[in-house]
Enzyme design. Structure first.
Site, PDB file in Angstrom:
ATOM      1  N   LYS A 136     -10.702  -1.914   7.152  1.00 35.88           N
ATOM      2  CA  LYS A 136     -10.849  -3.366   7.086  1.00 35.88           C
ATOM      3  C   LYS A 136     -11.015  -3.958   8.494  1.00 35.88           C
ATOM      4  CE  LYS A 136      -8.191  -3.809   2.736  1.00 35.88           C
ATOM      5  NZ  LYS A 136      -7.022  -4.481   2.104  1.00 35.88           N
ATOM      6  N   PHE A 162      -3.632 -15.976  -3.226  1.00 33.46           N
ATOM      7  CA  PHE A 162      -4.107 -15.595  -1.892  1.00 33.46           C
ATOM      8  C   PHE A 162      -5.576 -15.169  -1.884  1.00 33.46           C
ATOM      9  CE2 PHE A 162      -1.849 -12.033  -3.911  1.00 33.46           C
ATOM     10  CZ  PHE A 162      -2.863 -11.092  -3.963  1.00 33.46           C
ATOM     11  N   THR A 197       0.721  -1.177  -0.787  1.00 34.70           N
ATOM     12  CA  THR A 197      -0.116  -2.347  -0.491  1.00 34.70           C
ATOM     13  C   THR A 197       0.539  -3.268   0.547  1.00 34.70           C
ATOM     14  OG1 THR A 197      -0.862  -2.262  -2.787  1.00 34.70           O
ATOM     15  CG2 THR A 197      -1.287  -4.307  -1.576  1.00 34.70           C
ATOM     16  N   ARG A 225      -0.829   2.318   6.434  1.00 36.31           N
ATOM     17  CA  ARG A 225      -0.471   0.893   6.361  1.00 36.31           C
ATOM     18  C   ARG A 225       0.882   0.626   7.018  1.00 36.31           C
ATOM     19  NH1 ARG A 225      -2.541  -0.178   0.132  1.00 36.31           N
ATOM     20  NH2 ARG A 225      -4.628  -0.933   0.665  1.00 36.31           N
ATOM     21  N   ASN A 245      -3.551  -4.965   5.933  1.00 36.73           N
ATOM     22  CA  ASN A 245      -3.099  -3.592   5.697  1.00 36.73           C
ATOM     23  C   ASN A 245      -4.156  -2.539   6.043  1.00 36.73           C
ATOM     24  OD1 ASN A 245      -4.724  -4.141   3.527  1.00 36.73           O
ATOM     25  ND2 ASN A 245      -3.139  -3.914   1.970  1.00 36.73           N
ATOM     26  N   HIS A 270      -8.601   0.009   2.721  1.00 40.98           N
ATOM     27  CA  HIS A 270      -8.722  -0.065   1.270  1.00 40.98           C
ATOM     28  C   HIS A 270      -9.046   1.334   0.766  1.00 40.98           C
ATOM     29  CE1 HIS A 270     -10.100  -1.096  -2.757  1.00 40.98           C
ATOM     30  NE2 HIS A 270     -11.076  -0.239  -2.536  1.00 40.98           N
TER      31      HIS A 270
END
Ligand code: IDP
Ligand code: MG
Length: 165
Positions: A10, A58, A96, A107, A121, A124
């Site tokens: 990410k 969110f 998560t 993470r 985090n 994915h």
């Protein structure tokens, strides 16, 4: 069972220069990378990828996060393939919520929750085979993957494409 899984590093992972660290951790699995690219994520792609989260409070922050509005506007997308790929990768990723993730997981090591409540985090990973299929088909075209993972077909297409000048 041999499986494939989509992995995204990410925008926070890219901004923090964690690509190498994350790929090294993933290489512990001995899985094969069968596709990879750097992607500038459009709102359309972000919303499609996270369509199942659309009712979450969110959601808008999540879309902005994956588009790179808070970091760099890019993600690294990969397809991993091999024995129990999904379970192996998810185990390395950790939970998560980066604060609940095992501290030696990816993470747990690199993630954080912002004061605004965004879970940054860093990675994915597809969580089951049908999600993997949906996600891999969303992020990659058949020719970008070096294996025949899913049935494909040829179509005649007339469209403008960019080539080197
Ligand atoms: P996963 O990434 O571990 O599969 P999902 O439940 O599929 O977790 O959620 C997708 C993404 O949405 C998470 O990776 C995280 O970025 C974000 N997310 C999930 N739950 C929360 C939350 O409670 N607060 C903020 N962000 C969340
Ligand atoms: Mg998920």
């Amino acid at each position: 069972m041999e499986q494939q899984a989509l992995v995204l590093i990410k925008p926070d992972g890219l901004k923090k220069s964690l690509t190498g660290n994350i790929l090294t951790r993933l290489s512990e699995t001995k899985l094969e990378i069968v596709a990879s690219k750097i992607v500038r994520v459009s709102r359309e792609l972000a919303m499609e990828h996270y369509c199942h989260m659309k009712d979450m409070p969110f959601f808008e922050d999540l879309i902005k996060y994956i588009m790179g509005e808070y970091h760099k506007k890019k993600v690294m997308a990969l397809v991993y393939w091999g024995e129990e790929a999904i379970e192996k990768i998810r185990a390395l990723c950790g939970k998560t919520n980066p604060e609940e993730a095992d501290s030696v997981s990816i993470r747990g090591s690199y993630g954080r929750i912002t004061t605004k409540g965004v879970y940054e985090n860093v990675i994915h990973a597809s969580s089951n085979p049908s999600e993997a299929e949906r996600e891999i088909k969303l992020w990659f075209s058949p020719d970008e993957i070096i294996m025949d993972l899913y049935p494909k077909k040829e179509i005649e297409e007339m469209r403008k494409v960019r080539v080197w000048a």
